[in-house]
Design a protein around this motif. Structure first.
Motif, PDB file in Angstrom:
ATOM      1  N   PHE A  25       0.836  -1.199   0.000  1.00 23.14           N
ATOM      2  CA  PHE A  25       0.000   0.000   0.000  1.00 23.14           C
ATOM      3  C   PHE A  25       0.875   1.255   0.000  1.00 23.14           C
ATOM      4  CE2 PHE A  25      -2.465  -3.323   2.026  1.00 23.14           C
ATOM      5  CZ  PHE A  25      -3.715  -3.191   1.448  1.00 23.14           C
ATOM      6  N   GLN A  26       0.776   2.019  -1.081  1.00 25.87           N
ATOM      7  CA  GLN A  26       1.427   3.321  -1.116  1.00 25.87           C
ATOM      8  C   GLN A  26       0.576   4.367  -0.401  1.00 25.87           C
ATOM      9  OE1 GLN A  26       1.803   5.595  -4.941  1.00 25.87           O
ATOM     10  NE2 GLN A  26       4.003   5.393  -4.536  1.00 25.87           N
ATOM     11  N   ALA A  27      -0.728   4.136  -0.376  1.00 29.26           N
ATOM     12  CA  ALA A  27      -1.663   5.024   0.297  1.00 29.26           C
ATOM     13  C   ALA A  27      -2.856   4.197   0.772  1.00 29.26           C
ATOM     14  CB  ALA A  27      -2.123   6.144  -0.625  1.00 29.26           C
ATOM     15  N   VAL A  28      -3.588   4.737   1.744  1.00 27.57           N
ATOM     16  CA  VAL A  28      -4.730   4.030   2.325  1.00 27.57           C
ATOM     17  C   VAL A  28      -5.841   5.025   2.611  1.00 27.57           C
ATOM     18  CG1 VAL A  28      -5.569   2.748   4.337  1.00 27.57           C
ATOM     19  CG2 VAL A  28      -3.323   2.220   3.393  1.00 27.57           C
ATOM     20  N   SER A  29      -7.078   4.612   2.324  1.00 32.58           N
ATOM     21  CA  SER A  29      -8.268   5.298   2.825  1.00 32.58           C
ATOM     22  C   SER A  29      -9.204   4.242   3.377  1.00 32.58           C
ATOM     23  CB  SER A  29      -8.982   6.083   1.717  1.00 32.58           C
ATOM     24  OG  SER A  29      -8.192   7.134   1.220  1.00 32.58           O
ATOM     25  N   LEU A  75      -8.686   9.213  -0.793  1.00 34.48           N
ATOM     26  CA  LEU A  75      -9.942   9.731  -1.321  1.00 34.48           C
ATOM     27  C   LEU A  75      -9.940  11.254  -1.326  1.00 34.48           C
ATOM     28  CD1 LEU A  75     -12.688   7.535   0.414  1.00 34.48           C
ATOM     29  CD2 LEU A  75     -11.766   7.273  -1.882  1.00 34.48           C
ATOM     30  N   SER A  76     -10.603  11.824  -2.307  1.00 41.43           N
ATOM     31  CA  SER A  76     -10.754  13.277  -2.349  1.00 41.43           C
ATOM     32  C   SER A  76     -11.786  13.711  -1.315  1.00 41.43           C
ATOM     33  CB  SER A  76     -11.209  13.713  -3.742  1.00 41.43           C
ATOM     34  OG  SER A  76     -12.556  13.306  -3.970  1.00 41.43           O
ATOM     35  N   PRO A  77     -11.731  14.970  -0.878  1.00 46.66           N
ATOM     36  CA  PRO A  77     -12.759  15.467   0.045  1.00 46.66           C
ATOM     37  C   PRO A  77     -14.172  15.277  -0.493  1.00 46.66           C
ATOM     38  CG  PRO A  77     -10.927  17.003  -0.038  1.00 46.66           C
ATOM     39  CD  PRO A  77     -10.673  15.977  -1.096  1.00 46.66           C
ATOM     40  N   CYS A  78     -14.348  15.431  -1.803  1.00 44.44           N
ATOM     41  CA  CYS A  78     -15.665  15.252  -2.400  1.00 44.44           C
ATOM     42  C   CYS A  78     -16.135  13.811  -2.254  1.00 44.44           C
ATOM     43  CB  CYS A  78     -15.630  15.661  -3.870  1.00 44.44           C
ATOM     44  SG  CYS A  78     -17.232  15.524  -4.704  1.00 44.44           S
ATOM     45  N   GLU A  79     -15.236  12.847  -2.489  1.00 41.93           N
ATOM     46  CA  GLU A  79     -15.603  11.437  -2.361  1.00 41.93           C
ATOM     47  C   GLU A  79     -15.966  11.099  -0.909  1.00 41.93           C
ATOM     48  OE1 GLU A  79     -11.912  10.059  -4.031  1.00 41.93           O
ATOM     49  OE2 GLU A  79     -12.951   9.166  -5.743  1.00 41.93           O
ATOM     50  N   ILE A  80     -15.226  11.672   0.031  1.00 43.94           N
ATOM     51  CA  ILE A  80     -15.506  11.429   1.448  1.00 43.94           C
ATOM     52  C   ILE A  80     -16.855  12.032   1.839  1.00 43.94           C
ATOM     53  CG2 ILE A  80     -14.773  12.004   3.805  1.00 43.94           C
ATOM     54  CD1 ILE A  80     -11.875  11.657   2.805  1.00 43.94           C
ATOM     55  N   GLN A  81     -17.161  13.205   1.324  1.00 47.48           N
ATOM     56  CA  GLN A  81     -18.461  13.816   1.602  1.00 47.48           C
ATOM     57  C   GLN A  81     -19.597  12.956   1.057  1.00 47.48           C
ATOM     58  OE1 GLN A  81     -19.370  16.324   3.411  1.00 47.48           O
ATOM     59  NE2 GLN A  81     -17.394  17.229   3.913  1.00 47.48           N
ATOM     60  N   ARG A  82     -19.390  12.372  -0.104  1.00 49.28           N
ATOM     61  CA  ARG A  82     -20.422  11.515  -0.682  1.00 49.28           C
ATOM     62  C   ARG A  82     -20.638  10.282   0.190  1.00 49.28           C
ATOM     63  NH1 ARG A  82     -22.075  12.959  -5.639  1.00 49.28           N
ATOM     64  NH2 ARG A  82     -22.946  10.901  -6.052  1.00 49.28           N
ATOM     65  N   TYR A  83     -19.579   9.723   0.723  1.00 47.18           N
ATOM     66  CA  TYR A  83     -19.727   8.595   1.638  1.00 47.18           C
ATOM     67  C   TYR A  83     -20.458   9.035   2.908  1.00 47.18           C
ATOM     68  CZ  TYR A  83     -18.694   4.961   5.022  1.00 47.18           C
ATOM     69  OH  TYR A  83     -18.825   4.003   5.985  1.00 47.18           O
ATOM     70  N   ALA A 126     -10.529   7.790   7.290  1.00 51.11           N
ATOM     71  CA  ALA A 126      -9.137   8.099   7.602  1.00 51.11           C
ATOM     72  C   ALA A 126      -8.294   7.857   6.360  1.00 51.11           C
ATOM     73  CB  ALA A 126      -8.631   7.233   8.751  1.00 51.11           C
ATOM     74  N   THR A 127      -7.346   8.757   6.114  1.00 46.06           N
ATOM     75  CA  THR A 127      -6.486   8.641   4.937  1.00 46.06           C
ATOM     76  C   THR A 127      -5.018   8.789   5.341  1.00 46.06           C
ATOM     77  OG1 THR A 127      -6.548  11.020   4.422  1.00 46.06           O
ATOM     78  CG2 THR A 127      -8.284   9.632   3.465  1.00 46.06           C
ATOM     79  N   TRP A 128      -4.142   8.188   4.518  1.00 44.36           N
ATOM     80  CA  TRP A 128      -2.696   8.300   4.718  1.00 44.36           C
ATOM     81  C   TRP A 128      -2.011   8.102   3.382  1.00 44.36           C
ATOM     82  CZ3 TRP A 128       0.762   4.096   3.956  1.00 44.36           C
ATOM     83  CH2 TRP A 128       2.097   4.370   4.273  1.00 44.36           C
ATOM     84  N   ASP A 129      -0.949   8.875   3.170  1.00 47.24           N
ATOM     85  CA  ASP A 129      -0.154   8.803   1.939  1.00 47.24           C
ATOM     86  C   ASP A 129       1.309   8.617   2.328  1.00 47.24           C
ATOM     87  OD1 ASP A 129       1.160   9.148  -0.453  1.00 47.24           O
ATOM     88  OD2 ASP A 129       0.117  10.970  -1.025  1.00 47.24           O
ATOM     89  N   SER A 130       1.953   7.563   1.817  1.00 47.54           N
ATOM     90  CA  SER A 130       3.337   7.280   2.194  1.00 47.54           C
ATOM     91  C   SER A 130       4.313   8.343   1.686  1.00 47.54           C
ATOM     92  CB  SER A 130       3.756   5.904   1.672  1.00 47.54           C
ATOM     93  OG  SER A 130       3.820   5.897   0.256  1.00 47.54           O
ATOM     94  N   LYS A 131       4.005   8.985   0.562  1.00 47.73           N
ATOM     95  CA  LYS A 131       4.926   9.977   0.005  1.00 47.73           C
ATOM     96  C   LYS A 131       5.086  11.184   0.920  1.00 47.73           C
ATOM     97  CE  LYS A 131       4.306   8.848  -4.896  1.00 47.73           C
ATOM     98  NZ  LYS A 131       3.866   9.357  -6.224  1.00 47.73           N
TER      99      LYS A 131
END
Length: 228
Positions: free
Chosen positions: A45-49, A181-189, A113-118
């Motif tokens: 996983f390079q990133a996780v949501s 995930l983008s803020p828009c995608e999170i709002q939709r969830y 919750a989100t995380w990006d390894s970069k």
């Protein structure tokens, strides 16, 4: 007798994808054994949501989502602290506390919750409201055989459970993606609108196995008022 048989069948059955739309996991008692294991073959996983909905009356600390690998027990952890409004997010054993969260008891919450390894940045979204971004582990991916557990916090890969960290309550609509995930995608969830299901874990096609007393039930939701 039928109730006991159902528990045995759920505990012993092979994990096959199931559509859990309109369903929830019920964790009715405090234990160091009852849990749901979520299955995925992905091990890099390079990133996780992660997004989920939960309901509890616990004022003590408790685990909401625990992903462990052999090299890091808390490869990705969402953990409610005992302090009011404090939620911990960890990536590759590096934690950060997110304070001031409006985490009420006896209420359904949506939590992402989100995380990006970069960048190493992690962020929480409670009921569609964003936290500040905090620094977690950076520079390398989460790698290795994944053990993903609901209901318990892993102090070792696939084990090390502590009763006083167990989750008691209901949980539903668990999704996981291998990107931020983008803020828009999170709002939709959060608003229960049409959203793209998880690429790693998908509540509508979830592979899972149950250990101990965890029930799969119809999700409890409020009734709409009727015009008589």
């Amino acid at each position: 007798m039928r109730f006991t048989l159902l528990l045995l069948l759920l505990s012993g059955c092979a994990a096959v994808p199931q559509d859990l739309s309109g369903k929830m996991f019920s964790f009715p008692q405090e234990t160091d054994t009852a849990r749901v294991r979520l299955n995925t073959n992905k091990a890099d996983f390079q990133a996780v949501s992660v997004c989920l909905r939960s309901f509890t009356d616990l004022s003590r600390e408790h685990s909401l989502f625990s992903l462990s690998t052999p090299s890091a027990a808390n490869s990705f952890l969402i953990f409610k602290k005992a302090a009011p409004g404090a939620i911990e997010l960890a990536a590759k054993n590096i934690p950060a506390n997110f304070d001031g969260q409006d985490y009420k008891l006896n209420t359904w919450h949506s939590l992402c919750a989100t995380w990006d390894s970069k960048t190493g940045l992690g962020q929480l979204w409670l009921d569609g409201r964003a936290s500040s971004r905090r620094s977690l582990s950076s520079g390398s991916n989460i790698r290795g055989a994944t053990s993903i557990i609901l209901g318990q916090e892993q102090d070792s890969h696939g084990g090390g459970f502590v009763t006083k960290q167990s989750f008691v309550g209901m949980m539903s609509e668990v999704h996981m993606w291998d990107h931020v995930l983008s803020p828009c995608e999170i709002q939709r969830y959060a608003n229960d609108l049409n959203f793209t299901p998880g690429t790693v874990l998908n509540w509508r096609a979830l592979e899972f196995s149950i250990v101990g007393k965890v029930l799969v039930e119809t999700k409890q939701e409020g009734c709409h008022s009727l015009n008589l």
